[in-house]
Design a protein around this motif. Structure first.
Motif, short mmCIF file in Angstrom:
data_model
loop_
_atom_site.label_atom_id
_atom_site.label_comp_id
_atom_site.label_asym_id
_atom_site.label_seq_id
_atom_site.Cartn_x
_atom_site.Cartn_y
_atom_site.Cartn_z
N HIS A 1 0.68 -1.27 0.05
CA HIS A 1 -0.09 -0.02 -0.14
C HIS A 1 0.84 1.10 -0.11
O HIS A 1 0.56 2.19 -0.80
N HIS A 2 1.85 1.25 0.79
CA HIS A 2 2.69 2.67 0.82
C HIS A 2 3.58 2.78 -0.29
O HIS A 2 3.81 3.71 -0.74
N GLN A 3 3.90 1.44 -0.92
CA GLN A 3 4.75 1.55 -2.14
C GLN A 3 4.11 2.20 -3.40
O GLN A 3 4.44 3.03 -3.92
N ALA A 4 2.62 1.77 -3.25
CA ALA A 4 1.64 2.42 -4.17
C ALA A 4 1.62 3.76 -4.02
O ALA A 4 1.59 4.63 -5.14
N HIS A 5 1.25 4.10 -2.85
CA HIS A 5 1.23 5.65 -2.74
C HIS A 5 2.51 6.22 -3.01
O HIS A 5 2.40 7.46 -3.46
N ALA A 6 3.72 5.98 -2.57
CA ALA A 6 4.79 6.23 -2.86
C ALA A 6 5.00 6.52 -4.43
O ALA A 6 5.47 7.55 -4.95
N ALA A 7 4.79 5.52 -5.20
CA ALA A 7 4.80 5.56 -6.42
C ALA A 7 4.10 6.63 -7.22
O ALA A 7 4.38 7.52 -8.20
N SER A 8 2.79 6.91 -6.38
CA SER A 8 1.87 7.87 -7.06
C SER A 8 2.57 9.04 -6.98
O SER A 8 2.19 10.22 -7.66
N ALA A 9 3.20 9.36 -6.00
CA ALA A 9 3.64 10.76 -5.60
C ALA A 9 5.00 11.05 -6.41
O ALA A 9 5.30 12.14 -6.88
N TYR A 10 5.83 9.95 -6.42
CA TYR A 10 7.22 10.26 -7.12
C TYR A 10 6.95 10.33 -8.49
O TYR A 10 7.48 11.22 -9.20
N PHE A 11 6.31 9.44 -9.28
CA PHE A 11 6.17 9.17 -10.62
C PHE A 11 5.19 10.22 -11.38
O PHE A 11 5.21 10.39 -12.44
N THR A 12 4.88 11.11 -10.29
CA THR A 12 3.99 12.28 -10.90
C THR A 12 4.44 13.82 -10.31
O THR A 12 4.02 14.53 -10.65
N GLU A 70 14.96 13.58 -8.16
CA GLU A 70 15.33 13.24 -6.59
C GLU A 70 14.70 14.16 -5.77
O GLU A 70 14.47 15.22 -5.88
N CYS A 71 14.21 13.28 -4.68
CA CYS A 71 13.37 14.04 -3.79
C CYS A 71 13.17 13.18 -2.60
O CYS A 71 13.59 11.91 -2.63
N LEU A 72 12.47 13.68 -1.39
CA LEU A 72 12.27 12.93 -0.29
C LEU A 72 10.46 12.38 -0.62
O LEU A 72 10.15 13.47 -0.99
N VAL A 73 10.42 11.35 -0.23
CA VAL A 73 8.77 11.01 -0.46
C VAL A 73 8.39 10.74 0.89
O VAL A 73 8.92 9.57 1.60
N ARG A 100 15.80 18.80 -0.60
CA ARG A 100 15.12 19.90 -0.33
C ARG A 100 13.80 20.00 -1.24
O ARG A 100 13.21 20.87 -1.30
N LYS A 101 13.47 18.88 -1.79
CA LYS A 101 12.26 18.42 -2.44
C LYS A 101 11.49 17.45 -1.99
O LYS A 101 11.99 16.43 -1.55
N LEU A 102 10.08 17.73 -1.77
CA LEU A 102 9.36 16.75 -1.10
C LEU A 102 8.17 16.40 -1.91
O LEU A 102 7.30 17.13 -2.26
N ALA A 103 7.87 15.01 -1.95
CA ALA A 103 6.64 14.52 -2.58
C ALA A 103 5.89 13.93 -1.54
O ALA A 103 6.34 12.97 -0.68
N MET A 104 4.67 13.69 -1.45
CA MET A 104 3.79 13.30 -0.39
C MET A 104 2.47 12.51 -1.13
O MET A 104 1.80 13.13 -2.17
N PRO A 123 8.35 7.99 -17.79
CA PRO A 123 8.27 9.41 -17.82
C PRO A 123 7.72 9.94 -16.37
O PRO A 123 7.12 9.29 -15.69
N ASN A 124 8.53 10.93 -15.67
CA ASN A 124 8.52 11.73 -14.60
C ASN A 124 8.29 13.29 -14.85
O ASN A 124 9.16 13.78 -14.77
N ARG A 125 6.98 13.65 -15.16
CA ARG A 125 6.68 14.96 -15.41
C ARG A 125 5.42 15.32 -14.19
O ARG A 125 4.71 14.47 -13.97
N ARG A 126 5.39 16.67 -13.77
CA ARG A 126 4.43 17.23 -12.99
C ARG A 126 2.98 16.91 -13.33
O ARG A 126 2.80 17.09 -14.51
N PHE A 127 2.39 16.25 -12.59
CA PHE A 127 1.17 15.84 -12.72
C PHE A 127 0.09 17.15 -13.25
O PHE A 127 0.13 17.94 -12.58
#
Length: 586
Positions: A139-150, A155-158, A313-317, A368-372
């Protein structure tokens, strides 16, 4: 490669009802697997996503998302046989031994969480789909992928934080080069998300559904009155972790299932539980304020510790707690991070998106990792569907048609200037909990009585609830305390209204001077931007009050027929279905 992600556990609440038949109705939501959804990723691109509730009209529906799946496939012109993988945003298999400790837990695993239970639903609703194409994603792997890959970040903190995944409530990752390295996790036994939801229940609202109401209530209270209680209840550890001692009080299976001892502990220290129809008092407001302050401190503690440890210094949640706009706003203003991205469908519907993206990342090393963009990933409805809905209500409405978007926006802007409340329905439906300009109710934020009017006559909800402003990105810095061209497109972070403009914006300025702002650009929200520019020409502000097109207890409207029926049974003055203006018959 075509990958469908799904979320939800259809059998979770029925299992609880069968084993605990005498609970209060609200207690059945102390369970896992709500907000089922489907998301389709084709060759690494997200092409469609929707929550099942938008089709079956059951708010927070946990049912197997067959109609959302059907929509996603139709949107892409695919058949079920074209789906290479189906991925579910939970994986309980590693924790099977934990569920063998007592007979009820063993049955819960077998009937609700197991691969076999899910495959029975797949066979029922997706008959013939090969079992070897069905996969599980933690579940958290899925949430993390949803944040990072969009996120658009190399490079960032998730940070994933919610009520609970399988057995954890928060996970921190270092994301880089298309991979996620786990740095830290917090057990569900110390879930700040569960604590927040239990206090939500204590205050008379729905567990796992109404936490945003507590966020809206908090600014009316005094956070100091119960500060000491929440400082002990939310124990911030030197290693960046969090402990929640009140959750450890539950010992027996029965106590853990329904958080019985924790709830008694809350009643002893915070006062008796409020019932849903009871008045809201200063006691309740003060509890909400202290709870929110405790969450704010915990989020800054957790994220700040791992920012300092990693230097990122970049954060995705993502995760349900990441929908807390107030905590997000505090993080933004803390200066800890140069950029913060919150995946707009951060709740469990978004785990469907993440499950698909995680599986896609295993097949596409250069995913591809572009801002959603603004997530208009749901259905659009045809001109014929709109005309059929209009025809079905012909004896109750009057119709005015415009030649195009510009003309419709000019008319809508005049109505907004004149203090009218509009429903604005066009294009593809949003994915996630926010209406971002395609399924919206709109009004002038400068009218002092507008918030009370919409809360009571239109939305039929609590009077303390704030509304959000939608403003062009070109003007956001003029009205709010942010730098020019700040991008906040998802209505998921609060900022401060500039002091000199608060009196001019009474309908969207909360009691503490904040606003849950949405910025609108011509790049990824073009029609809404056109409307706001037209509003600016009539009012001097390229801004509207924007709230979701639904009423209390109802999912956001999906179809034109739902839009018309909702319009006709509320106090909304006018409805735009694309470029057609609907009013009630005189």
């Amino acid at each position: 490669m075509n990958i469908l992600g799904i979320s939800g556990f259809e059998n979770s609440m029925p299992f609880k009802r069968a084993h605990w038949p005498s609970l209060d109705e609200r207690e059945y939501r102390i369970s896992q697997g709500h907000d089922s959804a489907a998301a389709l990723v084709v060759d690494g691109q997200v092409v469609a996503a929707a929550a099942e509730e938008r089709f079956n009209r059951e708010k927070h529906s946990p049912r197997f998302p067959v109609r959302a799946i059907e929509y996603c496939l139709a949107e892409a012109g695919l058949a079920l046989a074209d789906v290479d993988e189906l991925a579910h945003g939970f994986d309980y298999e590693p924790y099977r031994p934990l569920f063998s400790l007592d007979p009820v837990a063993s049955e819960l695993y077998r009937e609700v969480y197991s691969r076999e239970a899910l495959l029975r639903l797949v066979e029922r609703d997706l008959k013939g789909f090969p079992a070897d194409r069905f996969h599980h994603v933690g579940h958290h792997q899925a949430h993390a992928a949803s944040a990072y890959f969009t996120s658009g970040f190399d490079e960032c903190l998730v940070v994933v934080i919610d009520g609970m995944g399988e057995v954890v409530s928060a996970t921190v990752y270092r994301a880089s080069a298309g991979g996620l390295e786990k740095l830290h996790e917090i057990s569900a036994a110390h879930s700040i998300g569960i604590l927040y939801s239990l206090v939500t229940l204590h205050l008379g609202f729905e567990f796992g559904a109404d936490e945003y109401k507590i966020m809206g209530l908090a600014p009316y209270g005094d956070p100091e009155r119960f500060r000491s209680f929440f400082e002990h209840a939310i124990d911030l550890r030197p290693n960046g972790s969090i402990r929640i001692p009140p959750l450890t009080l539950n010992e027996s299976r029965e106590e853990r299932e329904n958080q019985l001892v924790t709830r008694r502990y809350l009643a002893e220290h915070l006062g008796p539980p409020r019932m849903p129809d009871d008045p809201i008092t200063d006691d309740h407001r003060d509890v909400a304020a202290a709870l929110q302050a405790g969450l704010d401190r915990a989020m800054e503690h957790l994220c700040g510790h791992f920012r300092r440890q990693t230097g990122l210094r970049k954060l995705a949640m993502a995760g349900g707690v990441a929908l807390n706009c107030t905590a997000n706003g505090k993080l933004l203003r803390s200066g800890l991070f140069d950029d913060i991205y919150v995946q707009p469908a951060a709740g469990d519907d978004g785990s469907a998106l993440g499950a698909a993206l995680h599986r896609a990342s295993l097949h596409h090393k250069d995913l591809p990792n572009r801002r959603f963009p603004v997530p208009f990933l749901g259905p659009a409805h045809s001109h014929d569907a709109i005309e059929s809905a209009i025809s079905g209500a012909a004896d109750r409405i009057e119709v005015e048609r415009f030649d195009g978007l510009e003309a419709a926006c000019e008319r809508a802007a005049d109505l907004i200037r004149d203090g009218r409340v509009l429903a604005w329905y066009r294009g593809r439906m949003e994915f996630g909990p926010r209406a971002l300009g395609h399924r919206s109710i709109l009004a002038d934020p400068g009218h002092p009585e507008m918030r009370g009017r919409i809360n009571s006559m239109v939305k039929m909800r609590e009077a303390f609830r704030p509304f959000a402003p939608a403003v062009t990105i070109e003007q956001v810095h003029r009205w709010f305390e942010v730098p020019p061209m700040t991008e906040l497109p998802y209505m998921i972070i609060t900022v401060d209204v500039r002091q000199e403009h608060r009196a001019q914006l009474p309908a969207v300025t909360h009691v503490n001077g904040s606003a849950r702002v949405q910025t609108v650009s011509s790049g990824d929200n073009a029609s809404f931007h056109t409307l706001l520019r037209a509003v600016g020409r009539t009012t001097g502000r390229e801004m509207v009050l924007n709230t979701s097109f639904n009423v209390k207890g109802q999912p956001i409207v999906n179809t034109p027929a739902e839009a018309l029926e909702t319009f006709l049974r509320t106090g909304i003055d006018f409805l735009f279905l694309e470029n057609t203006l609907i009013s009630r018959s005189r």
